[in-house]
Design an enzyme around this catalytic site. Structure first.
Site, PDB file in Angstrom:
ATOM      1  N   LYS A  10       0.818  -1.216   0.000  1.00 43.39           N
ATOM      2  CA  LYS A  10       0.000   0.000   0.000  1.00 43.39           C
ATOM      3  C   LYS A  10       0.853   1.269   0.000  1.00 43.39           C
ATOM      4  CE  LYS A  10      -3.878  -2.314   2.292  1.00 43.39           C
ATOM      5  NZ  LYS A  10      -4.946  -2.152   3.313  1.00 43.39           N
ATOM      6  N   TYR A  50     -12.476  -1.559  -3.602  1.00 44.70           N
ATOM      7  CA  TYR A  50     -12.957  -1.754  -2.227  1.00 44.70           C
ATOM      8  C   TYR A  50     -14.474  -1.578  -2.109  1.00 44.70           C
ATOM      9  CZ  TYR A  50      -8.317  -2.154  -0.054  1.00 44.70           C
ATOM     10  OH  TYR A  50      -7.082  -2.589   0.350  1.00 44.70           O
ATOM     11  N   PHE A  58     -15.295   3.771   7.307  1.00 43.43           N
ATOM     12  CA  PHE A  58     -13.929   4.120   6.902  1.00 43.43           C
ATOM     13  C   PHE A  58     -13.722   4.097   5.383  1.00 43.43           C
ATOM     14  CE2 PHE A  58     -13.996  -0.433   8.037  1.00 43.43           C
ATOM     15  CZ  PHE A  58     -13.541  -1.008   6.853  1.00 43.43           C
ATOM     16  N   ARG A  86      -2.038 -14.663   4.811  1.00 42.43           N
ATOM     17  CA  ARG A  86      -2.633 -13.894   5.912  1.00 42.43           C
ATOM     18  C   ARG A  86      -1.857 -14.112   7.207  1.00 42.43           C
ATOM     19  NH1 ARG A  86      -7.332 -11.406   4.757  1.00 42.43           N
ATOM     20  NH2 ARG A  86      -8.386 -11.652   6.750  1.00 42.43           N
ATOM     21  N   ARG A 103       2.884  -6.715   8.810  1.00 42.67           N
ATOM     22  CA  ARG A 103       2.193  -5.535   9.365  1.00 42.67           C
ATOM     23  C   ARG A 103       2.821  -5.103  10.687  1.00 42.67           C
ATOM     24  NH1 ARG A 103      -3.706  -7.639   7.511  1.00 42.67           N
ATOM     25  NH2 ARG A 103      -3.949  -6.363   5.626  1.00 42.67           N
ATOM     26  N   ASN A 113      -2.049   0.095   6.721  1.00 49.28           N
ATOM     27  CA  ASN A 113      -1.519  -1.168   7.248  1.00 49.28           C
ATOM     28  C   ASN A 113      -0.603  -1.920   6.276  1.00 49.28           C
ATOM     29  OD1 ASN A 113      -3.521  -2.058   5.552  1.00 49.28           O
ATOM     30  ND2 ASN A 113      -4.578  -3.333   7.054  1.00 49.28           N
ATOM     31  N   HIS A 116      -2.147  -5.544   1.655  1.00 51.53           N
ATOM     32  CA  HIS A 116      -3.449  -6.199   1.548  1.00 51.53           C
ATOM     33  C   HIS A 116      -3.208  -7.664   1.215  1.00 51.53           C
ATOM     34  CE1 HIS A 116      -7.539  -7.095   0.234  1.00 51.53           C
ATOM     35  NE2 HIS A 116      -6.993  -7.687  -0.815  1.00 51.53           N
ATOM     36  N   GLU A 127      -9.898 -10.253  -7.241  1.00 52.54           N
ATOM     37  CA  GLU A 127      -8.944  -9.150  -7.066  1.00 52.54           C
ATOM     38  C   GLU A 127      -7.800  -9.236  -8.079  1.00 52.54           C
ATOM     39  OE1 GLU A 127     -10.013  -8.758  -2.319  1.00 52.54           O
ATOM     40  OE2 GLU A 127      -8.013  -9.431  -2.888  1.00 52.54           O
TER      41      GLU A 127
END
Ligand code: CMP
Length: 138
Positions: A10, A50, A58, A86, A103, A113, A116, A127
């Site tokens: 990100k 998103y 948010f 993850r 993270r 963060n 993704h 995605e």
């Protein structure tokens, strides 16, 4: 079970110069890169990606942040890719992420963060297809 997942590094992480270190950790964890691009999303593109979070409080902040600078988008391959990735990146909120996770090491907050990771095989496909044509992956 699919063996592919989708990730983005990100804008917080790319702007702080963490891209190389994050990719190094991903590759050392056994993931191979099947597609990759460096891209600056427009607000409309980030909003579309998103869209599932459109009703969340948010959402506006998330779209603004994700279009604030360049990202690296990639399709990654490994056995059990979605779950293992993850685990590698840690909890969405870096304050709750395990020591050593991406993270925990590189993220500042739940909103910014660092990375993704897809949350299911179905979303990994959706995605990856959002960012990459058939010609851009192998
Ligand atoms: P990601 O895994 O990319 O998926 C959705 C994103 O929404 C998530 O990472 C966070 O960056 C963001 N997000 C989730 N919860 C919050 C929150 N409470 N406040 C701000 N951003 C959030």
């Amino acid at each position: 079970m699919s063996n592919r997942t989708f990730t983005m590094i990100k804008p917080d992480a790319t702007s702080k110069g963490y891209t190389g270190a994050i990719l190094d950790q991903i590759i050392k964890a056994g993931f191979s890169v099947k597609a990759m691009k460096w891209i600056h999303l427009s607000p409309a593109q980030a909003g579309q990606f998103y869209e599932v979070h459109k009703e969340r409080p948010f959402y506006g902040e998330l779209v603004e942040f994700m279009s604030s600078g360049p990202i690296v988008a990639a399709i990654l391959e490994k056995d059990n890719a979605v779950a293992d990735f993850r685990t590698l990146i840690g909890a969405t909120n870096p304050a709750q992420a395990e020591e050593g996770t991406i993270r925990k090491k590189f993220a500042a907050s739940i909103g910014e963060n660092a990375v993704h990771g897809s949350d299911s095989d179905d979303n990994a496909k959706i995605e990856g297809d959002f960012f990459f044509s058939g010609l851009e992956r192998f």
